[in-house]
Design an enzyme around this catalytic site. Structure first.
Site, mmCIF file in Angstrom:
data_model
loop_
_atom_site.group_PDB
_atom_site.id
_atom_site.type_symbol
_atom_site.label_atom_id
_atom_site.label_comp_id
_atom_site.label_asym_id
_atom_site.label_seq_id
_atom_site.Cartn_x
_atom_site.Cartn_y
_atom_site.Cartn_z
ATOM 1 N N GLY A 46 0.805 -1.210 0.000
ATOM 2 C CA GLY A 46 0.000 0.000 0.000
ATOM 3 C C GLY A 46 0.840 1.263 0.000
ATOM 4 O O GLY A 46 0.313 2.360 -0.036
ATOM 5 N N CYS A 47 2.152 1.106 0.031
ATOM 6 C CA CYS A 47 3.062 2.252 -0.025
ATOM 7 C C CYS A 47 3.646 2.341 -1.419
ATOM 8 O O CYS A 47 4.043 1.326 -1.983
ATOM 9 C CB CYS A 47 4.193 2.104 0.987
ATOM 10 S SG CYS A 47 3.684 2.165 2.696
ATOM 11 N N GLN A 48 3.695 3.541 -1.963
ATOM 12 C CA GLN A 48 4.301 3.729 -3.273
ATOM 13 C C GLN A 48 5.801 3.482 -3.196
ATOM 14 O O GLN A 48 6.391 2.873 -4.079
ATOM 15 C CB GLN A 48 4.012 5.139 -3.780
ATOM 16 C CG GLN A 48 4.437 5.366 -5.196
ATOM 17 C CD GLN A 48 3.978 6.715 -5.722
ATOM 18 O OE1 GLN A 48 3.259 7.441 -5.061
ATOM 19 N NE2 GLN A 48 4.405 7.049 -6.913
#
Length: 133
Positions: A46-48
């Site tokens: 969910g983190c770029q």
């Protein structure tokens, strides 16, 4: 540094450029994460950017976290999250209103949507680890 000092330091900084520099400085002070933990097992989805978060369960019921990121500002955000939640028990983590704390720092309105999502993913991962106790 404790959370009160964190809030005070953010309040002393007038503009967001200074606050971003402070975030980067906080990230630079994070202890290095051992390379063996920079794997998919510890990656926060969910983190770029790439963010790794590793729980360390202590005998006294407290959970300490180690982490790292490949992006400077995200590493600083991780440092803030760890200051707020590392060293707490599972119950304390579950009860902690991280969103209010982050709002007090003014982070939500000054981060890009992708960084806000990543910050939420970090908090969710910490809560997940706390539920494993």
């Amino acid at each position: 540094m404790n959370t009160d000092e964190l809030f005070e330091n953010f309040e002393l900084l007038d503009d967001w450029e200074d606050k971003y520099r402070y975030l980067i400085d906080l990230g630079e002070k994070l202890p290095p994460l051992e390379e063996k933990y920079k794997s998919d097992e510890w990656l926060v989805s969910g983190c770029q950017s790439q963010v790794w978060l590793v729980p360390q369960y202590a005998a006294d019921g407290k959970i300490n976290f180690a982490g790292d990121s490949d992006a400077m500002i995200v590493r600083g955000l991780l440092a803030v999250v760890l200051m707020l939640l590392s060293g707490k028990t599972a119950a304390e983590i579950s009860a902690f209103d991280a969103e209010s704390a982050l709002a007090r720092l003014g982070l939500a309105e000054h981060l890009s949507p992708s960084r806000r999502n990543g910050l939420g993913a970090m908090l969710a991962k910490i809560r997940f680890y706390a539920e494993q106790v």
